[in-house]
Design a protein around this motif. Structure first.
Motif, PDB file in Angstrom:
ATOM      1  N   SER A 139       5.734   7.436  -9.879  1.00  0.00           N
ATOM      2  CA  SER A 139       4.395   7.892  -9.502  1.00  0.00           C
ATOM      3  C   SER A 139       4.350   8.087  -7.991  1.00  0.00           C
ATOM      4  N   TYR A 140       3.737   9.183  -7.563  1.00  0.00           N
ATOM      5  CA  TYR A 140       3.613   9.474  -6.141  1.00  0.00           C
ATOM      6  C   TYR A 140       2.217   9.142  -5.613  1.00  0.00           C
ATOM      7  N   GLY A 141       1.362   8.605  -6.477  1.00  0.00           N
ATOM      8  CA  GLY A 141       0.027   8.232  -6.037  1.00  0.00           C
ATOM      9  C   GLY A 141      -0.874   7.978  -7.223  1.00  0.00           C
TER      10      GLY A 141
ATOM     11  N   ASP B 286      -1.155   9.948 -10.630  1.00  0.00           N
ATOM     12  CA  ASP B 286       0.062  10.757 -10.752  1.00  0.00           C
ATOM     13  C   ASP B 286       1.154   9.975 -11.469  1.00  0.00           C
TER      14      ASP B 286
ATOM     15  N   THR C 228      -3.510   1.912  -6.216  1.00  0.00           N
ATOM     16  CA  THR C 228      -2.297   2.027  -5.411  1.00  0.00           C
ATOM     17  C   THR C 228      -1.309   0.901  -5.691  1.00  0.00           C
TER      18      THR C 228
ATOM     19  N   ARG D  67      -1.243   4.964 -13.511  1.00  0.00           N
ATOM     20  CA  ARG D  67      -1.478   4.523 -12.128  1.00  0.00           C
ATOM     21  C   ARG D  67      -2.965   4.673 -11.812  1.00  0.00           C
TER      22      ARG D  67
ATOM     23  N   ASN E 214       0.826  -1.204   0.000  1.00  0.00           N
ATOM     24  CA  ASN E 214       0.000   0.000   0.000  1.00  0.00           C
ATOM     25  C   ASN E 214       0.870   1.268   0.000  1.00  0.00           C
TER      26      ASN E 214
ATOM     27  N   ASN F  89       2.650   4.646  -1.373  1.00  0.00           N
ATOM     28  CA  ASN F  89       2.271   5.733  -2.275  1.00  0.00           C
ATOM     29  C   ASN F  89       3.145   5.771  -3.525  1.00  0.00           C
ATOM     30  N   ASN F  90       4.448   5.596  -3.321  1.00  0.00           N
ATOM     31  CA  ASN F  90       5.411   5.836  -4.393  1.00  0.00           C
ATOM     32  C   ASN F  90       5.781   4.551  -5.118  1.00  0.00           C
TER      33      ASN F  90
ATOM     34  N   GLU G  60       7.297   4.342   0.831  1.00  0.00           N
ATOM     35  CA  GLU G  60       6.208   4.979   1.553  1.00  0.00           C
ATOM     36  C   GLU G  60       6.591   6.400   1.936  1.00  0.00           C
TER      37      GLU G  60
END
Lengths: 114, 110
Positions: free
Chosen positions: A49-51, A54, A71, A68, A28, A30-31, A95
Motif C-alpha cells: 500500500s502506498y497510502g 490504496d 496510515t 488500509r 507515519n 506512506n508505504n 517513506e
C-alpha cells in the motif's frame, strides 16, 4: 522510539478458517508491505500500500487481502487458510518522501495452518 | 528490476573483513543497489545503498564498479553477530517493494 510491530507472533489455525495478522507502524510512513518467507527461501511480496485507501497485489496475492484505513495499520487477512499458507509473515514500511531507500521490517508472525 | 547473482555461502574469520560480491549486469541507469541482511528468523535489516559512488556508513561500505555491473559489500571487522543471510537487491527508488533472491549466507567463524 518509532517502531513497527506485528501480532500475533505465533499463530496456529485450522484449514478453512479466516485469519488476520496485524501490522502497526509509528513512523507515519506512506508505504507498507507484506511479505512471506518459506523455509530456506527469500521473501516474496504479497500485498502493498502506498497510502490510505490504496492497496496493490504483489507476486503471491492469491488467498490474501489487505485494507488500509489509516496510515499506521495494514492488516493482512487470509480468507480461508490453507496448509500452503504456513509460513513466516513479515510486514515492512518505508517513506516515499525521503526516497524510500530504507524499509523497516517487523519481527514477523509465524503462522501454521493444520 | 534487474536480476542479481550472489554466491550461496561464504565464511569469514572473526575480526577480518568480509567481502560479499554481487553481480547485476543488467542494471539500468536509474536503479540503485541495496543491501539487506537477515539474522536468523528476524526481519530483514537495511544495511546500505548506492547509485554510482562508493558509500560508507557505520555498518559497512559499498563498492560499486565503474560500469555498475557488480558491487561488493564490505564489513570491515566481522563479528559473530554478523552471521546472517545477506541480500543484494537492485531496484528504482521511491515506493517500490523489494525483490529478494536467495542471498549469501555469511558464517563468521571464531
Amino acid at each position: 522510539d518509532a517502531e513497527i510491530t506485528q501480532s500475533p507472533r505465533h499463530k496456529i489455525t485450522e484449514t478453512g478458517r479466516q485469519v488476520t495478522l496485524a501490522c502497526h507502524q509509528t513512523w507515519n510512513h506512506n508505504n507498507m508491505f507484506w511479505y512471506r518467507q518459506d523455509l530456506g527461501h527469500g521473501l516474496r511480496l504479497i500485498h502493498y500500500s502506498y497510502g490510505v485507501q490504496d492497496t496493490n497485489k504483489g507476486e503471491v496475492s492469491d488467498g490474501y487481502s489487505v485494507s488500509r484505513s489509516n496510515t499506521e495499520d495494514l492488516p493482512l487477512t487470509l480468507e480461508s487458510a490453507a496448509s500452503s499458507q504456513t509460513s513466516v509473515y513479515f510486514c515492512a514500511s518505508s517513506e516515499f518522501r525521503t526516497g524510500d531507500h530504507e524499509q523497516y521490517f517487523g519481527p514477523g508472525t509465524r503462522l501454521t495452518v493444520t | 528490476d534487474a536480476k542479481t547473482t550472489q554466491p550461496p555461502s561464504m565464511d569469514c574469520a572473526e575480526g577480518r573483513a568480509a567481502n560479499l560480491p554481487c553481480n547485476h549486469s543488467t542494471i539500468s541507469g536509474n536503479e540503485y543497489v541495496y543491501w539487506y541482511r537477515q539474522i536468523h528468523s528476524q526481519g530483514p535489516q537495511y544495511i546500505i545503498h548506492g547509485l554510482k559512488n562508493n558509500e560508507t556508513n557505520e555498518m559497512a561500505s559499498l563498492i560499486i564498479t565503474e560500469d555498475r555491473k557488480s558491487s561488493t559489500l564490505i564489513l570491515p571487522h566481522a563479528t559473530l553477530r554478523d552471521t546472517a543471510v545477506y541480500y543484494c537487491i537492485v531496484r528504482v527508488a521511491r515506493g517500490r517493494a523489494l525483490t529478494f533472491g536467495s542471498g549469501t549466507r555469511l558464517q563468521v567463524q571464531p
